[in-house]
Design a protein around this motif. Structure first.
Motif, PDB file in Angstrom:
ATOM      1  N   ALA A   1       8.865 -10.263  91.436  1.00 61.84           N
ATOM      2  CA  ALA A   1       7.420 -10.315  91.643  1.00 61.84           C
ATOM      3  C   ALA A   1       6.871 -11.667  91.215  1.00 61.84           C
ATOM      4  O   ALA A   1       5.973 -12.227  91.867  1.00 61.84           O
ATOM      5  CB  ALA A   1       6.746  -9.192  90.857  1.00 61.84           C
ATOM      6  N   GLY A   2       7.400 -12.217  90.125  1.00 65.20           N
ATOM      7  CA  GLY A   2       6.967 -13.530  89.657  1.00 65.20           C
ATOM      8  C   GLY A   2       7.289 -14.640  90.634  1.00 65.20           C
ATOM      9  O   GLY A   2       6.503 -15.589  90.795  1.00 65.20           O
ATOM     10  N   ILE A   3       8.424 -14.537  91.314  1.00 65.82           N
ATOM     11  CA  ILE A   3       8.780 -15.548  92.313  1.00 65.82           C
ATOM     12  C   ILE A   3       7.833 -15.482  93.498  1.00 65.82           C
ATOM     13  O   ILE A   3       7.390 -16.512  94.030  1.00 65.82           O
ATOM     14  CB  ILE A   3      10.241 -15.355  92.785  1.00 65.82           C
ATOM     15  N   SER A   4       7.479 -14.290  93.940  1.00 67.00           N
ATOM     16  CA  SER A   4       6.612 -14.165  95.114  1.00 67.00           C
ATOM     17  C   SER A   4       5.241 -14.781  94.871  1.00 67.00           C
ATOM     18  O   SER A   4       4.705 -15.490  95.733  1.00 67.00           O
ATOM     19  CB  SER A   4       6.475 -12.686  95.500  1.00 67.00           C
ATOM     20  N   ILE A   5       4.651 -14.556  93.704  1.00 64.84           N
ATOM     21  CA  ILE A   5       3.338 -15.148  93.441  1.00 64.84           C
ATOM     22  C   ILE A   5       3.451 -16.667  93.298  1.00 64.84           C
ATOM     23  O   ILE A   5       2.548 -17.407  93.719  1.00 64.84           O
ATOM     24  CB  ILE A   5       2.659 -14.521  92.194  1.00 64.84           C
ATOM     25  N   THR A   6       4.539 -17.156  92.761  1.00 63.88           N
ATOM     26  CA  THR A   6       4.725 -18.608  92.658  1.00 63.88           C
ATOM     27  C   THR A   6       4.787 -19.243  94.039  1.00 63.88           C
ATOM     28  O   THR A   6       4.223 -20.321  94.273  1.00 63.88           O
ATOM     29  CB  THR A   6       5.993 -18.923  91.854  1.00 63.88           C
ATOM     30  N   ILE A   7       5.479 -18.586  94.970  1.00 63.56           N
ATOM     31  CA  ILE A   7       5.522 -19.067  96.351  1.00 63.56           C
ATOM     32  C   ILE A   7       4.116 -19.082  96.945  1.00 63.56           C
ATOM     33  O   ILE A   7       3.693 -20.055  97.573  1.00 63.56           O
ATOM     34  CB  ILE A   7       6.446 -18.181  97.204  1.00 63.56           C
ATOM     35  N   ALA A   8       3.387 -18.001  96.739  1.00 66.36           N
ATOM     36  CA  ALA A   8       2.027 -17.903  97.285  1.00 66.36           C
ATOM     37  C   ALA A   8       1.140 -19.024  96.773  1.00 66.36           C
ATOM     38  O   ALA A   8       0.390 -19.648  97.531  1.00 66.36           O
ATOM     39  CB  ALA A   8       1.426 -16.542  96.923  1.00 66.36           C
ATOM     40  N   LEU A   9       1.232 -19.312  95.488  1.00 66.08           N
ATOM     41  CA  LEU A   9       0.352 -20.314  94.884  1.00 66.08           C
ATOM     42  C   LEU A   9       0.696 -21.732  95.321  1.00 66.08           C
ATOM     43  O   LEU A   9      -0.093 -22.650  95.108  1.00 66.08           O
ATOM     44  CB  LEU A   9       0.406 -20.193  93.356  1.00 66.08           C
ATOM     45  N   GLY A  10       1.867 -21.913  95.933  1.00 65.74           N
ATOM     46  CA  GLY A  10       2.178 -23.222  96.492  1.00 65.74           C
ATOM     47  C   GLY A  10       1.179 -23.654  97.548  1.00 65.74           C
ATOM     48  O   GLY A  10       0.933 -24.849  97.733  1.00 65.74           O
TER      49      GLY A  10
ATOM     50  N   GLY B   1       3.325 -15.504  83.405  1.00 66.50           N
ATOM     51  CA  GLY B   1       2.996 -14.624  82.293  1.00 66.50           C
ATOM     52  C   GLY B   1       1.975 -13.574  82.689  1.00 66.50           C
ATOM     53  O   GLY B   1       2.111 -12.385  82.351  1.00 66.50           O
ATOM     54  N   LEU B   2       0.963 -13.991  83.437  1.00 64.92           N
ATOM     55  CA  LEU B   2      -0.072 -13.062  83.870  1.00 64.92           C
ATOM     56  C   LEU B   2       0.494 -12.032  84.842  1.00 64.92           C
ATOM     57  O   LEU B   2       0.205 -10.826  84.741  1.00 64.92           O
ATOM     58  CB  LEU B   2      -1.215 -13.839  84.528  1.00 64.92           C
ATOM     59  N   ALA B   3       1.328 -12.490  85.787  1.00 60.72           N
ATOM     60  CA  ALA B   3       1.951 -11.574  86.739  1.00 60.72           C
ATOM     61  C   ALA B   3       2.849 -10.564  86.034  1.00 60.72           C
ATOM     62  O   ALA B   3       2.943  -9.404  86.463  1.00 60.72           O
ATOM     63  CB  ALA B   3       2.751 -12.359  87.776  1.00 60.72           C
ATOM     64  N   SER B   4       3.492 -10.981  84.948  1.00 52.33           N
ATOM     65  CA  SER B   4       4.340 -10.069  84.179  1.00 52.33           C
ATOM     66  C   SER B   4       3.526  -8.913  83.618  1.00 52.33           C
ATOM     67  O   SER B   4       3.959  -7.746  83.649  1.00 52.33           O
ATOM     68  CB  SER B   4       5.034 -10.823  83.035  1.00 52.33           C
TER      69      SER B   4
ATOM     70  N   VAL C   1       0.614  -7.773  84.746  1.00 55.62           N
ATOM     71  CA  VAL C   1       0.124  -6.930  85.841  1.00 55.62           C
ATOM     72  C   VAL C   1       1.252  -6.046  86.363  1.00 55.62           C
ATOM     73  O   VAL C   1       1.046  -4.860  86.662  1.00 55.62           O
ATOM     74  CB  VAL C   1      -0.453  -7.796  86.971  1.00 55.62           C
ATOM     75  N   PHE C   2       2.453  -6.604  86.463  1.00 55.68           N
ATOM     76  CA  PHE C   2       3.600  -5.821  86.937  1.00 55.68           C
ATOM     77  C   PHE C   2       3.901  -4.677  85.978  1.00 55.68           C
ATOM     78  O   PHE C   2       4.200  -3.561  86.402  1.00 55.68           O
ATOM     79  CB  PHE C   2       4.821  -6.728  87.081  1.00 55.68           C
ATOM     80  N   TRP C   3       3.806  -4.951  84.681  1.00 55.09           N
ATOM     81  CA  TRP C   3       4.007  -3.896  83.675  1.00 55.09           C
ATOM     82  C   TRP C   3       2.939  -2.813  83.794  1.00 55.09           C
ATOM     83  O   TRP C   3       3.235  -1.611  83.732  1.00 55.09           O
ATOM     84  CB  TRP C   3       3.979  -4.517  82.278  1.00 55.09           C
ATOM     85  N   ALA C   4       1.699  -3.221  84.008  1.00 53.95           N
ATOM     86  CA  ALA C   4       0.594  -2.266  84.040  1.00 53.95           C
ATOM     87  C   ALA C   4       0.622  -1.400  85.301  1.00 53.95           C
ATOM     88  O   ALA C   4       0.528  -0.167  85.218  1.00 53.95           O
ATOM     89  CB  ALA C   4      -0.739  -3.000  83.927  1.00 53.95           C
ATOM     90  N   VAL C   5       0.749  -2.025  86.465  1.00 55.39           N
ATOM     91  CA  VAL C   5       0.630  -1.252  87.705  1.00 55.39           C
ATOM     92  C   VAL C   5       1.680  -1.577  88.765  1.00 55.39           C
ATOM     93  O   VAL C   5       2.027  -0.710  89.573  1.00 55.39           O
ATOM     94  CB  VAL C   5      -0.776  -1.431  88.332  1.00 55.39           C
ATOM     95  N   GLY C   6       2.180  -2.812  88.785  1.00 53.20           N
ATOM     96  CA  GLY C   6       3.058  -3.233  89.880  1.00 53.20           C
ATOM     97  C   GLY C   6       4.316  -2.399  90.018  1.00 53.20           C
ATOM     98  O   GLY C   6       4.656  -1.925  91.114  1.00 53.20           O
ATOM     99  N   TYR C   7       5.017  -2.200  88.911  1.00 56.58           N
ATOM    100  CA  TYR C   7       6.266  -1.434  88.947  1.00 56.58           C
ATOM    101  C   TYR C   7       6.006  -0.005  89.404  1.00 56.58           C
ATOM    102  O   TYR C   7       6.766   0.552  90.214  1.00 56.58           O
ATOM    103  CB  TYR C   7       6.916  -1.444  87.565  1.00 56.58           C
ATOM    104  N   GLY C   8       4.941   0.591  88.919  1.00 57.06           N
ATOM    105  CA  GLY C   8       4.601   1.954  89.301  1.00 57.06           C
ATOM    106  C   GLY C   8       4.259   2.086  90.767  1.00 57.06           C
ATOM    107  O   GLY C   8       4.642   3.069  91.427  1.00 57.06           O
ATOM    108  N   PHE C   9       3.544   1.094  91.313  1.00 59.81           N
ATOM    109  CA  PHE C   9       3.211   1.122  92.729  1.00 59.81           C
ATOM    110  C   PHE C   9       4.457   0.993  93.608  1.00 59.81           C
ATOM    111  O   PHE C   9       4.485   1.500  94.731  1.00 59.81           O
ATOM    112  CB  PHE C   9       2.223   0.003  93.071  1.00 59.81           C
TER     113      PHE C   9
END
Length: 421
Positions: free
Chosen positions: A104-113, A51-54, A56-64
């Motif tokens: 993007a949500g999958i990548s952060i989930t992998i990282a947090l493993g 939810g948090l990554a979603s 952040v992606f809306w705010a800046v991730g997609y634009g970057f």
């Protein structure tokens, strides 16, 4: 409105749903691969961080990643995405946004493993924001958003590098700074087996991920008009099967027993490896790619353990090593007919050019993700009085120490019961 526009939008929306549903697979996989005293924490933090990554992606991730006024390094517009339809796009831009958000949500989930069973909840929160804002979007822009690796013809159809290697390198930074779990290694350096509490959960998690991967890979065609998504799905399934079989065989040969966790990791390794190449290689090559990934995941897990790197859900082997192999594989197996990006591979007369591009992409993307993640976590460690819960809290379990309740309350009903299972 054009019928093909609607069909493409519906197809990619289905892909987005399947990729988001993969979060459920990761909950089962990670919870099943760790101890029951942390199961509720793992399930809850996965939902929370997605939810948090979603946001952040809306705010800046997609634009970057996809913003206009972009340069070789980063995009520079479309922040706080409005949902406006882009001209000339063959599907709903909002659907495309959701599809990319799911990745993007999958990548952060992998990282947090790499944080499993020992990191503070506040660390998950802050790192999720920073990874989703300044790590993942940069690598994604380089390869998918028209950045410098895209200009070189880097082949990564659905994200062996962008999603999996990026997440794995962040996980590596976390495992190094957090250090191993209590009881994982003895003073002489030998490793103890800390087994997951539920292999059925783990297996169910793998099959959920396997199904979701059809959205991941086949959905990345973002079109239905030529039916090519079916070919991509076929390659995806063959690689997963080959990875599972190879991992089972190699564990049986080396250990004398057919190890179930290894087999499950082999299936995932096959899926990770084919993610880069699923649209660029023939079916026989997908079997070879998956089979090699299944063998690699077995030996890489042993390699990391011998070096006292505690990786509870094998993120480094499944997503890192298999991600590297999958990315390099197109440099060998990409065919002239299917290489719509870049050049054919070595085995099809393309020489070493594409393999060199793939290697350059792996090294630079992996190094960027690791270094930036390490710096972020090192700064957090200094200013947050450490990244890790106390020894008492770790032994107690993160369910009760971080959330005040157990994922398995009936098992841990008595306060006097030993909860260090």
């Amino acid at each position: 409105m054009d019928a093909m526009f609607l069909m493409n939008s519906l197809w990619v929306m289905l892909g987005a749903i399947l990729v988001i549903f993969m979060q459920g697979g990761f909950i089962l996989l990670e919870a099943g691969s760790t101890r029951m005293k942390n199961a509720g924490h793992i399930a809850g933090k996965t939902i929370f961080t997605f939810g948090l990554a979603s946001l952040v992606f809306w705010a800046v991730g997609y634009g970057f990643i996809f913003g206009e006024n972009a340069n070789f390094f980063i995009g520079l517009s479309d922040f706080f995405y409005s949902g406006a339809q882009a001209e000339g796009m063959g599907l709903s831009t909002s659907v495309f946004f959701l599809f990319q958000l799911a990745f993007a949500g999958i990548s952060i989930t992998i990282a947090l493993g790499g944080f499993a069973e020992r990191a503070k909840l506040s660390v998950y929160l802050i790192f999720t924001v920073l990874f989703s804002a300044v790590v993942y979007p940069v690598v994604a822009h380089w390869i998918w958003g028209g950045g410098w690796l895209a200009e070189h013809g880097k082949q990564d159809f659905a994200g062996s590098t962008v999603v999996h290697l990026t997440g794995a390198m962040a996980a590596l930074a976390a495992t190094i700074l957090l250090k191993p779990r209590i009881g994982k290694f003895n003073k002489d350096g030998s490793a103890n087996s800390i087994q997951g509490h539920n292999q059925v959960f783990t297996a169910l998690g793998v099959i959920v991920l396997w199904i979701g991967w059809f959205g991941f890979n086949a959905g990345s065609t973002v079109a239905v008009d030529d039916g090519f998504f079916g070919f991509v799905a076929l390659n995806t399934n063959l690689a997963a099967g080959a990875g599972a079989v190879a991992a089972l065989i190699i564990s049986w040969m080396v250990l004398g027993k057919s190890d179930i966790p290894t087999m499950l990791n082999g299936a995932l390794a096959g899926l990770v490896a084919i993610t880069a190449s699923c649209a660029f290689v023939e079916t026989w090559a997908s079997v070879v790619i998956g089979f090699i990934a299944g063998i690699l995941v077995f030996y890489s897990a042993r390699f990391f353990e011998k070096r006292k790197i505690d990786d509870p859900i094998y993120a480094l082997s499944v997503h890192g090593v298999a991600g590297v192999w999958g990315t390099l594989s197109t440099g060998f197996f990409a065919t002239p007919e299917l290489a719509t990006v870049g050049l054919p591979g070595l085995f099809y007369g393309g020489g070493f050019t594409q393999l060199g591009v793939q290697l350059m992409g792996v090294v630079t993307s992996g190094a960027f993700a690791f270094v930036v993640s390490f710096v972020i976590l090192a700064i957090m460690k200094k200013f947050m009085s450490g990244l890790r819960v106390t020894e008492e809290e770790e032994v107690m379990g993160l369910d009760i120490s971080e959330h005040g309740s157990y994922g398995y309350p009936e098992v841990f009903a008595s306060k006097d019961q030993n909860v260090s299972l």
